[in-house]
Design a protein around this motif. Structure first.
Motif, PDB file in Angstrom:
ATOM      1  N   VAL A  21       5.044  -4.406  10.035  1.00  0.00           N
ATOM      2  CA  VAL A  21       5.326  -5.115   8.788  1.00  0.00           C
ATOM      3  C   VAL A  21       4.809  -4.277   7.630  1.00  0.00           C
ATOM      4  O   VAL A  21       3.644  -3.871   7.628  1.00  0.00           O
ATOM      5  CB  VAL A  21       4.669  -6.514   8.765  1.00  0.00           C
ATOM      6  N   GLN A  22       5.694  -4.008   6.679  1.00  0.00           N
ATOM      7  CA  GLN A  22       5.279  -3.372   5.424  1.00  0.00           C
ATOM      8  C   GLN A  22       5.204  -4.475   4.375  1.00  0.00           C
ATOM      9  O   GLN A  22       6.177  -5.193   4.162  1.00  0.00           O
ATOM     10  CB  GLN A  22       6.284  -2.323   4.962  1.00  0.00           C
ATOM     11  N   VAL A  23       4.044  -4.593   3.756  1.00  0.00           N
ATOM     12  CA  VAL A  23       3.834  -5.585   2.707  1.00  0.00           C
ATOM     13  C   VAL A  23       3.708  -4.837   1.387  1.00  0.00           C
ATOM     14  O   VAL A  23       2.908  -3.900   1.276  1.00  0.00           O
ATOM     15  CB  VAL A  23       2.560  -6.420   2.979  1.00  0.00           C
ATOM     16  N   PHE A  24       4.505  -5.231   0.422  1.00  0.00           N
ATOM     17  CA  PHE A  24       4.530  -4.572  -0.884  1.00  0.00           C
ATOM     18  C   PHE A  24       3.851  -5.471  -1.907  1.00  0.00           C
ATOM     19  O   PHE A  24       4.214  -6.639  -2.054  1.00  0.00           O
ATOM     20  CB  PHE A  24       5.968  -4.274  -1.301  1.00  0.00           C
ATOM     21  N   VAL A  25       2.858  -4.901  -2.612  1.00  0.00           N
ATOM     22  CA  VAL A  25       2.061  -5.679  -3.561  1.00  0.00           C
ATOM     23  C   VAL A  25       2.009  -4.952  -4.897  1.00  0.00           C
ATOM     24  O   VAL A  25       1.744  -3.748  -4.941  1.00  0.00           O
ATOM     25  CB  VAL A  25       0.618  -5.894  -3.034  1.00  0.00           C
ATOM     26  N   HIS A  26       2.247  -5.698  -5.964  1.00  0.00           N
ATOM     27  CA  HIS A  26       2.099  -5.177  -7.329  1.00  0.00           C
ATOM     28  C   HIS A  26       0.945  -5.951  -7.962  1.00  0.00           C
ATOM     29  O   HIS A  26       1.008  -7.178  -8.108  1.00  0.00           O
ATOM     30  CB  HIS A  26       3.394  -5.376  -8.121  1.00  0.00           C
ATOM     31  N   VAL A  27      -0.099  -5.233  -8.333  1.00  0.00           N
ATOM     32  CA  VAL A  27      -1.333  -5.830  -8.830  1.00  0.00           C
ATOM     33  C   VAL A  27      -1.416  -5.665 -10.353  1.00  0.00           C
ATOM     34  O   VAL A  27      -1.002  -4.634 -10.889  1.00  0.00           O
ATOM     35  CB  VAL A  27      -2.555  -5.153  -8.152  1.00  0.00           C
ATOM     36  N   LYS A  28      -1.960  -6.657 -11.020  1.00  0.00           N
ATOM     37  CA  LYS A  28      -2.217  -6.532 -12.459  1.00  0.00           C
ATOM     38  C   LYS A  28      -3.221  -5.398 -12.668  1.00  0.00           C
ATOM     39  O   LYS A  28      -4.193  -5.269 -11.907  1.00  0.00           O
ATOM     40  CB  LYS A  28      -2.770  -7.836 -13.013  1.00  0.00           C
ATOM     41  N   PRO A  29      -3.015  -4.559 -13.678  1.00  0.00           N
ATOM     42  CA  PRO A  29      -3.862  -3.368 -13.863  1.00  0.00           C
ATOM     43  C   PRO A  29      -5.363  -3.655 -13.885  1.00  0.00           C
ATOM     44  O   PRO A  29      -6.149  -2.878 -13.333  1.00  0.00           O
ATOM     45  CB  PRO A  29      -3.393  -2.787 -15.199  1.00  0.00           C
ATOM     46  N   VAL A  64      -7.029  -3.808 -10.153  1.00  0.00           N
ATOM     47  CA  VAL A  64      -6.805  -2.792  -9.125  1.00  0.00           C
ATOM     48  C   VAL A  64      -8.049  -2.582  -8.270  1.00  0.00           C
ATOM     49  O   VAL A  64      -7.984  -2.600  -7.035  1.00  0.00           O
ATOM     50  CB  VAL A  64      -6.311  -1.466  -9.748  1.00  0.00           C
ATOM     51  N   GLU A  65      -9.196  -2.379  -8.881  1.00  0.00           N
ATOM     52  CA  GLU A  65     -10.415  -2.117  -8.099  1.00  0.00           C
ATOM     53  C   GLU A  65     -10.820  -3.325  -7.262  1.00  0.00           C
ATOM     54  O   GLU A  65     -11.198  -3.180  -6.098  1.00  0.00           O
ATOM     55  CB  GLU A  65     -11.547  -1.675  -9.013  1.00  0.00           C
ATOM     56  N   ALA A  66     -10.740  -4.520  -7.829  1.00  0.00           N
ATOM     57  CA  ALA A  66     -11.093  -5.731  -7.084  1.00  0.00           C
ATOM     58  C   ALA A  66     -10.108  -5.969  -5.936  1.00  0.00           C
ATOM     59  O   ALA A  66     -10.508  -6.388  -4.844  1.00  0.00           O
ATOM     60  CB  ALA A  66     -11.113  -6.938  -8.022  1.00  0.00           C
ATOM     61  N   PHE A  67      -8.831  -5.690  -6.175  1.00  0.00           N
ATOM     62  CA  PHE A  67      -7.831  -5.821  -5.119  1.00  0.00           C
ATOM     63  C   PHE A  67      -8.136  -4.852  -3.974  1.00  0.00           C
ATOM     64  O   PHE A  67      -8.084  -5.227  -2.803  1.00  0.00           O
ATOM     65  CB  PHE A  67      -6.420  -5.576  -5.662  1.00  0.00           C
ATOM     66  N   MET A  68      -8.453  -3.605  -4.319  1.00  0.00           N
ATOM     67  CA  MET A  68      -8.771  -2.621  -3.280  1.00  0.00           C
ATOM     68  C   MET A  68      -9.981  -3.064  -2.462  1.00  0.00           C
ATOM     69  O   MET A  68      -9.968  -2.945  -1.230  1.00  0.00           O
ATOM     70  CB  MET A  68      -9.003  -1.245  -3.883  1.00  0.00           C
ATOM     71  N   GLN A 126       0.185   3.580  -4.323  1.00  0.00           N
ATOM     72  CA  GLN A 126       1.240   4.453  -4.827  1.00  0.00           C
ATOM     73  C   GLN A 126       0.646   5.497  -5.762  1.00  0.00           C
ATOM     74  O   GLN A 126      -0.112   5.172  -6.679  1.00  0.00           O
ATOM     75  CB  GLN A 126       2.307   3.624  -5.545  1.00  0.00           C
ATOM     76  N   HIS A 127       1.002   6.753  -5.540  1.00  0.00           N
ATOM     77  CA  HIS A 127       0.415   7.869  -6.280  1.00  0.00           C
ATOM     78  C   HIS A 127       0.739   7.822  -7.774  1.00  0.00           C
ATOM     79  O   HIS A 127      -0.141   8.053  -8.613  1.00  0.00           O
ATOM     80  CB  HIS A 127       0.895   9.194  -5.675  1.00  0.00           C
ATOM     81  N   ASP A 128       1.980   7.532  -8.122  1.00  0.00           N
ATOM     82  CA  ASP A 128       2.386   7.569  -9.535  1.00  0.00           C
ATOM     83  C   ASP A 128       2.263   6.217 -10.235  1.00  0.00           C
ATOM     84  O   ASP A 128       2.540   6.117 -11.426  1.00  0.00           O
ATOM     85  CB  ASP A 128       3.813   8.121  -9.678  1.00  0.00           C
ATOM     86  N   ASP A 129       1.861   5.169  -9.513  1.00  0.00           N
ATOM     87  CA  ASP A 129       1.631   3.850 -10.121  1.00  0.00           C
ATOM     88  C   ASP A 129       0.522   3.169  -9.333  1.00  0.00           C
ATOM     89  O   ASP A 129       0.772   2.515  -8.322  1.00  0.00           O
ATOM     90  CB  ASP A 129       2.905   3.011 -10.104  1.00  0.00           C
ATOM     91  N   PRO A 130      -0.732   3.320  -9.763  1.00  0.00           N
ATOM     92  CA  PRO A 130      -1.861   2.806  -8.993  1.00  0.00           C
ATOM     93  C   PRO A 130      -1.941   1.283  -8.910  1.00  0.00           C
ATOM     94  O   PRO A 130      -2.805   0.755  -8.216  1.00  0.00           O
ATOM     95  CB  PRO A 130      -3.085   3.385  -9.712  1.00  0.00           C
ATOM     96  N   THR A 131      -1.022   0.581  -9.556  1.00  0.00           N
ATOM     97  CA  THR A 131      -0.994  -0.881  -9.447  1.00  0.00           C
ATOM     98  C   THR A 131      -0.133  -1.344  -8.282  1.00  0.00           C
ATOM     99  O   THR A 131      -0.032  -2.542  -8.029  1.00  0.00           O
ATOM    100  CB  THR A 131      -0.484  -1.536 -10.744  1.00  0.00           C
ATOM    101  N   ARG A 132       0.487  -0.409  -7.579  1.00  0.00           N
ATOM    102  CA  ARG A 132       1.378  -0.762  -6.463  1.00  0.00           C
ATOM    103  C   ARG A 132       0.785  -0.284  -5.141  1.00  0.00           C
ATOM    104  O   ARG A 132       0.348   0.856  -5.018  1.00  0.00           O
ATOM    105  CB  ARG A 132       2.764  -0.177  -6.676  1.00  0.00           C
ATOM    106  N   PHE A 133       0.800  -1.206  -4.177  1.00  0.00           N
ATOM    107  CA  PHE A 133       0.223  -0.961  -2.864  1.00  0.00           C
ATOM    108  C   PHE A 133       1.221  -1.317  -1.776  1.00  0.00           C
ATOM    109  O   PHE A 133       2.071  -2.187  -1.960  1.00  0.00           O
ATOM    110  CB  PHE A 133      -1.041  -1.816  -2.666  1.00  0.00           C
ATOM    111  N   THR A 134       1.071  -0.640  -0.657  1.00  0.00           N
ATOM    112  CA  THR A 134       1.812  -0.994   0.548  1.00  0.00           C
ATOM    113  C   THR A 134       0.806  -1.142   1.679  1.00  0.00           C
ATOM    114  O   THR A 134      -0.045  -0.281   1.874  1.00  0.00           O
ATOM    115  CB  THR A 134       2.838   0.103   0.919  1.00  0.00           C
TER     116      THR A 134
END
Length: 98
Positions: free
Chosen positions: A4-12, A15-19, A43-51
């Motif tokens: 399962v790939q889960v795609f998450v977009h975090v509010k800027p 980011v640190e708290a999400f990580m 994501q390298h070019d958008d640090p608010t996006r995670f997989t």
């Protein structure tokens, strides 16, 4: 094996708290017998996006994972941090060497 790939977009501002919350969840998740891998990618070019890449050994392992205290803690902690609802795509492993 179910992947399962889960795609998450975090509010800027979260980011640190999400990580931190996600790494806590991942650390506990890989200790579950039904989970072969639990990768966290930023994501390298958008640090608010995670997989999240979750590899489950059995079809019932995802439900067992979602019943754990660490998953509930993660879910409740990160929900207000998300810029949009998370999405996922499920895959069947074709080649997945250990």
């Amino acid at each position: 094996m179910l992947i399962v790939q889960v795609f998450v977009h975090v509010k800027p501002e979260y980011v640190e708290a999400f990580m931190a919350a996600t790494l806590d969840n991942a650390t506990h998740s890989v200790q579950e017998p039904g989970i072969a891998r639990f990768d966290v990618l930023q994501q390298h070019d958008d640090p608010t996006r995670f997989t999240l890449v979750e590899a489950y050994r059995t079809d019932d392992a995802p439900a067992a994972h979602k019943a754990t205290p660490h998953y509930a803690r993660w879910r409740d902690t990160v929900e207000p941090m998300m810029a949009a609802p998370r999405t996922n795509v499920k895959y069947t492993a074709v080649h997945f060497p250990d």
